[in-house]
Design an enzyme around this catalytic site. Structure first.
Site, PDB file in Angstrom:
ATOM      1  N   MET A  76      27.919  19.490  75.572  1.00  0.00           N
ATOM      2  CA  MET A  76      27.226  20.460  76.420  1.00  0.00           C
ATOM      3  C   MET A  76      27.350  21.878  75.868  1.00  0.00           C
ATOM      4  O   MET A  76      26.400  22.607  75.757  1.00  0.00           O
ATOM      5  CB  MET A  76      27.930  20.382  77.778  1.00  0.00           C
ATOM      6  CG  MET A  76      27.148  20.534  79.015  1.00  0.00           C
ATOM      7  SD  MET A  76      25.587  19.754  79.102  1.00  0.00           S
ATOM      8  CE  MET A  76      25.820  18.551  80.384  1.00  0.00           C
ATOM      9  N   LYS A  77      28.563  22.230  75.562  1.00  0.00           N
ATOM     10  CA  LYS A  77      28.903  23.607  75.189  1.00  0.00           C
ATOM     11  C   LYS A  77      28.322  23.992  73.828  1.00  0.00           C
ATOM     12  O   LYS A  77      27.958  25.142  73.602  1.00  0.00           O
ATOM     13  CB  LYS A  77      30.439  23.699  75.186  1.00  0.00           C
ATOM     14  CG  LYS A  77      31.013  24.945  74.588  1.00  0.00           C
ATOM     15  CD  LYS A  77      31.225  26.004  75.643  1.00  0.00           C
ATOM     16  CE  LYS A  77      31.665  27.300  74.968  1.00  0.00           C
ATOM     17  NZ  LYS A  77      31.327  28.471  75.755  1.00  0.00           N
TER      18      LYS A  77
END
Lengths: 525, 254
Positions: B128-129
């Protein structure tokens, strides 16, 4: 380990009630897990008992004897490997190693040996346990004597790794590092060893990005480090990994070969190696009992959360995990000075004012665990291959380490993210640390934090979030929290992962004289 | 200095050829070690080699910092670079492209294979990051990501890719010793070939020692080295899928 506490952690105006609450929650979290631990044993725990009874070596196929014996005990393991072993000792009059040899040659089947009087079996087992603990104590006294004579370096201790794959090459690099100022040498394990359900045997010269942890390799390195300790006039500490599927066996090897530190985290194997949570926590308790007796300093692995999670955003998960690791350690008899709680300097270097948050975090850890030699891990995540900037990142890391009074500083390498350290990289890293720490020594004692300033406020916020998280985990229980992905964003089922089949319910008359002897040696568990 | 047409290192004036080097010799420091270092630098093609710093590393080694002038030069006109054939698009553009051209979710299965436990690179691309503001593929609404993590055997990765109906397979190899990552990578390509699924997936690898040229040589569609962001990988995957779609359609029409 510092003579005088640095002012920076001391100045943090932490909410004492919040700290007490966090610690109480962590104690309750650990207690619930330990109740589960006491009802179970594991294959590795029973192999540990056999090793403590003096069983070592491999059979003709290269299978370690402790594995061979435990396999033969099969479903009977819940009575304790010591029961079967000392029953055979009582019945045959052979010593444990001779019994193991006879099993390997197919001359004895432990389950078919006639039952000896239970009192006699227990008496033999307990005598062996007393002897094993005395041997561990002797190695500990040896260390105490060497440290007494050679002395300890100033903190933080400078910790470097070697990772050639060949123990004899590791020795050359370790000696070089000690002569250049390293205080602690860790031999990185061959990648993948944590998932082996046995400990390799004998000295090894081939590994993959590291060197196998074997008892013979431990001995080779210990001998070399003892030699160089005399030469440089400091006691050089040796580190390896009591982690993975053989956690307590490796702690035992580390006790016998006088290693000084063991990497041992409550949750690392669960989160990052997908080892079964129950297996890990059961094995961990025994491994910590052994380390407590051996005088090891354990190093916990909270730094690892920050390689997957964001160091700024997830800072509180590190603190929460440290509280839990601390309680597991104390309940296994470790003293605060043996608990090297880990954390890391991993925030994005592009962040404006990021250094303030790093100082806040380092000071907070120091303030919350004043008796522990905190293990500080270097920046790795934002190292890009620009070796020149990496060297500067490490300089700031070293500055924060000395300023906030960290205990053990694992030195960063300019070539991080490129390859295992060259011998020249290790020199540059040691020179960096010695320069910064010598030049800035005493700074933390001279500077005061601005009351209500950014560093203090940040530390307070991180503590508050950590305490909140611990409260939630206490409410759910650690098993459920792991299942919901509370740590490093990784979800782990209590019945999933590797090594689950090695978890066995203890029978009512489970016999483990080694655990009894270790538990009799102090601690509040 | 021999004059060669072309490009050479620039220290503080054109064509000075200035190069810094640092290396360690496995001998104790002394005049012989330093002279040996100078001779080695000359053999590297550095003229006027100078050892500006030498330091004994605990008796068995000498660390050297040296300077010299590189006498070689490269004709820029003759330089050919194997490049990943894709236009780099940002997060929004990739998703729009996928929605409009492909019309379905792109399934990506990724892993660090062999005994490699270093998921840093894989996570930078998939999580995600992401990394340094470049979101990972998990955040792309038009992507479905299966991140198998570290120490995944080639067989598991291949099997899972088939099971998930993967459009793309991402393999990360960070740590290596004696080039074992190369064997690992080519085995996966061979395995997919043998199972007849190689043509159904976009096969991509990445890592600090990976170049596109090397990747192609190993049987991959693309290779990404250090500094690659998720948007670059995503751009390549959607454009390659679109290219294949067009080729297939042309084939059906023809």
């Amino acid at each position: 380990m510092n003579e005088r506490p640095a002012a920076i952690p001391a100045d943090l105006e932490l909410d004492g009630r919040l700290v007490d609450q966090a610690r109480e929650d962590a104690r309750a979290i650990a207690r619930e897990v330990l109740d589960h631990v006491r009802e179970h044993t594991t294959t590795s725990m029973e192999r540990t008992a056999l090793r403590l009874a003096g069983i070592d070596g491999v059979d003709a196929e290269g299978t370690p004897l402790p594995n061979l014996l435990v396999e033969q005990m099969g479903a009977g393991l819940g009575y304790g490997a010591a029961y079967w072993l000392f029953n055979a000792v009582a019945a045959t009059g052979l010593d444990p190693m001779a019994v193991a040899g006879a099993v390997a040659e197919g001359r004895i089947d432990l389950a078919r040996v006639p039952s000896a009087p239970p009192g006699r079996v227990r008496e033999l087992g307990r005598a062996a346990a007393r002897a094993a603990v005395a041997a561990v104590d002797a190695r500990r006294q040896e260390r105490d004597a060497l440290v007494g004579r050679l002395g300890n370096p100033p903190s933080p201790w400078l910790y470097v790794i070697v990772a050639t794959g060949n123990i004899y090459e590791d020795v050359v690099q370790a000696r070089s590092a000690a002569r250049m100022g390293a205080d602690v040498i860790a031999v990185i394990r061959s990648t993948g060893q944590s998932l082996l359900d046995y400990v390799p045997y004998g000295p090894t010269v081939e590994g993959y990005a590291g060197t196998y942890a074997t008892q013979a390799n431990f001995r080779v390195m210990r001998e070399a480090l003892d030699g160089v300790s005399q030469e440089v006039g400091r006691y050089i500490r040796q580190v390896n990994y009591a982690s993975g599927l053989c956690m307590p066996e490796i702690a035992t090897m580390g006790a016998i070969e006088r290693l000084d530190m063991m990497l041992n985290d409550a949750m690392y194997g669960i989160l990052f190696r997908d080892i079964n949570p129950r297996r890990t926590l059961i094995d961990q308790y025994l491994s910590r009992r052994i380390s407590a007796r051996a005088g090891h300093i354990i190093n916990t692995g909270e730094d690892n959360y920050l390689t997957t999670d964001d160091a700024y955003e997830a800072a509180h998960t590190v603190i929460a995990s440290q509280f839990i690791n601390e309680q597991f350690a104390l309940s296994a008899g470790l003293k605060p000075e043996q608990i090297g709680l880990g954390h890391a300097f991993q925030m994005d270097p592009e962040m404006t004012g990021g250094l303030l948050a790093e100082i806040a975090q380092a000071a907070l850890v120091r303030a919350l665990f004043p008796g522990c030699p905190i293990k500080f891990m270097p920046p790795t995540k934002y190292k890009t291959g620009n070796i020149f900037r990496a060297h500067l990142q490490d300089a700031l890391f070293n500055l924060v380490g000395v300023m906030t009074g960290q205990g053990i500083q694992l030195l960063g390498m300019p070539t991080e993210a490129l390859h295992t350290p060259f011998v020249g990289d290790r020199y540059l890293a040691l020179e960096n640390a010695r320069y910064v720490m010598n030049n800035a020594r005493g700074l933390g004692q001279e500077l005061a934090l601005r009351p209500g300033g950014r560093i203090g406020r940040r530390a307070g916020e991180v503590l508050e979030r950590a305490a909140g998280l611990l409260g939630e985990i206490r409410y759910l229980g650690l098993w459920e929290a792991l299942e919901q992905g509370f740590f490093a964003g990784v979800r782990r089922d209590r019945e999933g992962g590797k090594g689950r089949e090695g978890v066995v319910l203890r029978e009512a008359d489970y016999f483990n004289p080694f655990l009894e002897a270790l538990e009799g040696g102090g601690g509040d568990g | 200095m021999v004059e060669v047409e072309g490009v050479r290192p620039y220290g503080d004036r054109r064509d000075d050829g200035a190069v810094q080097v640092s290396f360690t010799l496995p001998v104790p420091d002394g005049e012989r070690a330093r002279e040996a270092a100078r001779m080695l630098m000359r053999q590297m093609g550095l003229e006027e080699p100078q050892v500006v710093f030498a330091r004994d590393l605990g008796g068995d080694f000498t660390f050297v910092v040296g300077y010299g002038r590189c006498r070689h030069a490269v004709d820029l006109a003759a330089v050919r670079v194997a490049r990943v054939n894709a236009e780099v698009m940002d997060f929004k553009a990739v998703n729009r492209f996928a929605r409009e051209r492909l019309g379905r979710k792109v399934v990506v299965v990724g892993a660090c294979t062999g005994s490699d436990a270093h998921t840093l690179g894989l996570d930078a691309i998939l999580s995600m990051k992401g990394f340094a503001g470049d979101y990972g593929l998990e955040r792309y609404p038009e992507f479905r990501v299966v991140n198998l993590g570290s120490q995944v055997p080639n067989e598991t990765l291949a099997g899972r890719a088939v099971e998930e109906g993967a459009d793309a397979i991402l393999v990360s190899q960070v740590v290596t010793m004696r080039d074992v990552h190369l064997t690992n990578l080519s085995r996966l390509a061979e395995m997919l070939e043998a199972e007849g699924v190689r043509d159904r997936v976009v096969l991509v690898c990445g890592g600090p020692r990976i170049t596109h040229e090397l990747a192609v040589e190993l049987g991959y569609d693309a290779g990404f080295g250090p500094g690659t962001g998720a948007s670059m990988v995503a751009s390549f995957i959607v454009q390659e899928l679109d290219r294949r779609r067009q080729v297939r359609r042309a084939g059906q029409e023809g």
